[in-house]
Design a protein around this motif. Sequence first.
Motif, PDB file in Angstrom:
ATOM      1  N   LEU A 134     -28.564  86.779  31.381  1.00 56.92           N
ATOM      2  CA  LEU A 134     -29.742  87.158  30.601  1.00 56.92           C
ATOM      3  C   LEU A 134     -30.118  86.123  29.540  1.00 56.92           C
ATOM      4  O   LEU A 134     -31.031  86.368  28.742  1.00 56.92           O
ATOM      5  CB  LEU A 134     -29.496  88.514  29.923  1.00 56.92           C
ATOM      6  CG  LEU A 134     -29.403  89.709  30.884  1.00 56.92           C
ATOM      7  CD1 LEU A 134     -28.948  90.959  30.138  1.00 56.92           C
ATOM      8  CD2 LEU A 134     -30.748  89.953  31.560  1.00 56.92           C
ATOM      9  N   LEU A 171     -24.204  88.575  27.547  1.00 60.98           N
ATOM     10  CA  LEU A 171     -25.528  88.216  28.070  1.00 60.98           C
ATOM     11  C   LEU A 171     -25.419  87.045  29.038  1.00 60.98           C
ATOM     12  O   LEU A 171     -26.120  86.994  30.054  1.00 60.98           O
ATOM     13  CB  LEU A 171     -26.469  87.870  26.912  1.00 60.98           C
ATOM     14  CG  LEU A 171     -26.814  89.021  25.957  1.00 60.98           C
ATOM     15  CD1 LEU A 171     -27.744  88.533  24.854  1.00 60.98           C
ATOM     16  CD2 LEU A 171     -27.449  90.192  26.699  1.00 60.98           C
ATOM     17  N   PRO A 218     -33.239  96.429  27.082  1.00 68.65           N
ATOM     18  CA  PRO A 218     -33.694  95.708  25.894  1.00 68.65           C
ATOM     19  C   PRO A 218     -33.673  96.637  24.687  1.00 68.65           C
ATOM     20  O   PRO A 218     -34.025  97.812  24.783  1.00 68.65           O
ATOM     21  CB  PRO A 218     -35.126  95.294  26.255  1.00 68.65           C
ATOM     22  CG  PRO A 218     -35.186  95.356  27.743  1.00 68.65           C
ATOM     23  CD  PRO A 218     -34.258  96.458  28.141  1.00 68.65           C
ATOM     24  N   ARG A 244     -26.983  96.060  36.646  1.00 63.35           N
ATOM     25  CA  ARG A 244     -27.267  95.626  35.274  1.00 63.35           C
ATOM     26  C   ARG A 244     -28.522  96.307  34.751  1.00 63.35           C
ATOM     27  O   ARG A 244     -28.570  96.794  33.616  1.00 63.35           O
ATOM     28  CB  ARG A 244     -27.436  94.104  35.249  1.00 63.35           C
ATOM     29  CG  ARG A 244     -27.907  93.514  33.919  1.00 63.35           C
ATOM     30  CD  ARG A 244     -28.454  92.113  34.126  1.00 63.35           C
ATOM     31  NE  ARG A 244     -29.605  92.132  35.023  1.00 63.35           N
ATOM     32  CZ  ARG A 244     -29.891  91.151  35.884  1.00 63.35           C
ATOM     33  NH1 ARG A 244     -29.118  90.097  35.973  1.00 63.35           N
ATOM     34  NH2 ARG A 244     -30.962  91.250  36.656  1.00 63.35           N
ATOM     35  N   ASP A 245     -29.523  96.361  35.578  1.00 63.49           N
ATOM     36  CA  ASP A 245     -30.799  96.913  35.134  1.00 63.49           C
ATOM     37  C   ASP A 245     -30.735  98.413  34.904  1.00 63.49           C
ATOM     38  O   ASP A 245     -31.621  98.980  34.249  1.00 63.49           O
ATOM     39  CB  ASP A 245     -31.885  96.582  36.169  1.00 63.49           C
ATOM     40  CG  ASP A 245     -32.071  95.081  36.370  1.00 63.49           C
ATOM     41  OD1 ASP A 245     -31.714  94.324  35.436  1.00 63.49           O
ATOM     42  OD2 ASP A 245     -32.534  94.665  37.450  1.00 63.49           O
ATOM     43  N   PHE A 295     -24.075  88.228  32.385  1.00 63.97           N
ATOM     44  CA  PHE A 295     -25.108  88.970  33.108  1.00 63.97           C
ATOM     45  C   PHE A 295     -26.323  88.118  33.462  1.00 63.97           C
ATOM     46  O   PHE A 295     -27.270  88.607  34.083  1.00 63.97           O
ATOM     47  CB  PHE A 295     -25.561  90.184  32.299  1.00 63.97           C
ATOM     48  CG  PHE A 295     -24.652  91.372  32.416  1.00 63.97           C
ATOM     49  CD1 PHE A 295     -24.642  92.149  33.562  1.00 63.97           C
ATOM     50  CD2 PHE A 295     -23.793  91.704  31.386  1.00 63.97           C
ATOM     51  CE1 PHE A 295     -23.801  93.249  33.677  1.00 63.97           C
ATOM     52  CE2 PHE A 295     -22.950  92.800  31.484  1.00 63.97           C
ATOM     53  CZ  PHE A 295     -22.956  93.570  32.627  1.00 63.97           C
ATOM     54  N   ARG A 298     -18.834  92.466  34.362  1.00 67.03           N
ATOM     55  CA  ARG A 298     -20.143  93.065  34.669  1.00 67.03           C
ATOM     56  C   ARG A 298     -20.021  94.540  35.033  1.00 67.03           C
ATOM     57  O   ARG A 298     -20.872  95.350  34.671  1.00 67.03           O
ATOM     58  CB  ARG A 298     -20.813  92.290  35.804  1.00 67.03           C
ATOM     59  CG  ARG A 298     -21.346  90.925  35.406  1.00 67.03           C
ATOM     60  CD  ARG A 298     -22.130  90.277  36.540  1.00 67.03           C
ATOM     61  NE  ARG A 298     -21.246  89.743  37.568  1.00 67.03           N
ATOM     62  CZ  ARG A 298     -20.836  88.469  37.615  1.00 67.03           C
ATOM     63  NH1 ARG A 298     -21.232  87.604  36.680  1.00 67.03           N
ATOM     64  NH2 ARG A 298     -20.056  88.054  38.592  1.00 67.03           N
ATOM     65  N   TYR A 319     -29.964  93.330  23.431  1.00 67.21           N
ATOM     66  CA  TYR A 319     -29.776  94.266  24.533  1.00 67.21           C
ATOM     67  C   TYR A 319     -28.688  95.263  24.150  1.00 67.21           C
ATOM     68  O   TYR A 319     -27.783  94.953  23.365  1.00 67.21           O
ATOM     69  CB  TYR A 319     -29.359  93.526  25.814  1.00 67.21           C
ATOM     70  CG  TYR A 319     -30.458  92.714  26.434  1.00 67.21           C
ATOM     71  CD1 TYR A 319     -31.213  93.210  27.489  1.00 67.21           C
ATOM     72  CD2 TYR A 319     -30.737  91.425  25.971  1.00 67.21           C
ATOM     73  CE1 TYR A 319     -32.220  92.450  28.076  1.00 67.21           C
ATOM     74  CE2 TYR A 319     -31.746  90.649  26.542  1.00 67.21           C
ATOM     75  CZ  TYR A 319     -32.480  91.177  27.591  1.00 67.21           C
ATOM     76  OH  TYR A 319     -33.485  90.417  28.169  1.00 67.21           O
ATOM     77  N   ILE A 364     -33.187  84.792  35.921  1.00 61.11           N
ATOM     78  CA  ILE A 364     -32.240  85.892  35.837  1.00 61.11           C
ATOM     79  C   ILE A 364     -31.818  86.303  37.246  1.00 61.11           C
ATOM     80  O   ILE A 364     -32.670  86.630  38.085  1.00 61.11           O
ATOM     81  CB  ILE A 364     -32.860  87.086  35.095  1.00 61.11           C
ATOM     82  CG1 ILE A 364     -33.215  86.670  33.661  1.00 61.11           C
ATOM     83  CG2 ILE A 364     -31.893  88.272  35.076  1.00 61.11           C
ATOM     84  CD1 ILE A 364     -33.928  87.737  32.870  1.00 61.11           C
TER      85      ILE A 364
END
Length: 488
Positions: A324, A319, A341, A335-336, A322, A428, A347, A329
């Motif tokens: 988060l 996290l 979530p 990533r999205d 990334f 990542r 996550y 952010i």
Amino acid sequence: MKKIIKQTWILGLVAFVLTSILPSCKKQINMAPENATYDEVFWVDGRNVNKALTGAYSMLRDAFRVDRSYFIFGDLAANNFQPGSDYWNYMDMLQARNFNFNYVPYLEGSLKNWSRFYAIVNQCHLIIENAPNIPDSKYTGGAAQKKRLLGEAKFLRAYVYFYMQRVWGDVILTKETVKDPTNVAPLPRSPESETMNYCLADLQSASALLDNDANKTHANKVSALALLAQVYAWKKDYVNSEKYCDSVINNSPVSLEDLADYRNIWEGNSKESILELSMKFDAVSNEATSGFFNAFLNNDYITNRNFPASGWALSQTSLGIFGLLGTNIPPDARRDMVIEPAGNGLYMLSKYTGVDYYDPNNKNTYVVSNNLVLIRLADTYLLRAEARVKNGNQTGALQDLNVITARAGSTEVKGLISLNAIADERLREFIGEGSNQFDFIRMEQLPRYFPIYTPERIAKKGYFWPLDMRTLLKQDELLTQNEWWNNN
């Protein structure tokens, strides 16, 4: 009988490898090879060589699936995920308990025993030793098919040895099948340099034998070139690593997926994939299972899933990488697309979401139908960035790194770059793909991420997994334990 049993860690099977071709291939091979007479019957045409090779791929797939060891070695060892309470016997291998790989109750057979990988090596030995002796006319594709099958076997042998070296450290390098299983001498572990040179020779030969015509669930020329780049990087020969990265990036049929199609990578046969293992569902020869990729998913995908207790949520380390954990952010469209979530501030990884409730008569029966990508082009770009940093080409390294960040929709990197930035980008990009721990070892990043990796632990190679000496030493009296685990 004692001597026959003594080397089961090498053979991984009884007498000859083909007796243990795994279930998905049993329907293809019905004869039981028990002696030399069987060899004379089996190694007679290309059809049987192809069956043996199919068996080797199946054995690799099943070896990775055992206890999800593929993700344990490459992701949990890098602290990418936090398993839930159902995984009580996984806890000691994580950062919170100092990566104690020596205490893995009920997992010793999968994490501390390499026998199943020697079964694959020996399968490849058999193909490489026997396929050349079959006349070209006995192959449906003639000499071209013969070359391809031999090239794939050499690639797989190198791939498996390279994988084992990165998991357990020095392997016992066997170069041929055991001719007399009743008279096998004990064997010591081989120096890493010898194993890596053996892999390089196999891969050079494979690259000459292979073309790029097969589908991506089989080794191709580009697979061999990409793995050559990885092996050279592991050897710290970054000049040759960069050379082979150039060959993959500039002269191969693969290309990066666009961001809009990013999730295609794990659906299988994407334009970015270089090599993958078939794990897709179909009604005829189903290679999918419910017990591998499902660890990453919650009940948004799997009915009545008890997440996080029965799954793996992203760790605090991941996290943080990334972005988060804070309120600001950073942008990252990649990533999205692959991190979602999962409730209660957790996550989950959503790269493998091909859940298929395929049986209309049983609403609880499902598989997760995704292929396992072993090598893809993004890896080669970031490996070349690493090589270019090592070779003093900052401009080229920056260009390669920003190819990946631009596709991700994240902030462009400017100025001088370090291996730290490339390692973070690798995390990542490849989280949940079974490779980050090997990247951290190669790039000497473990102490930066995890202070428990002290200079002493690094010097004694405490990042490799210990061997189950209680089982394996009885079979090979010359076998030695990895140094760090002698007293830890």
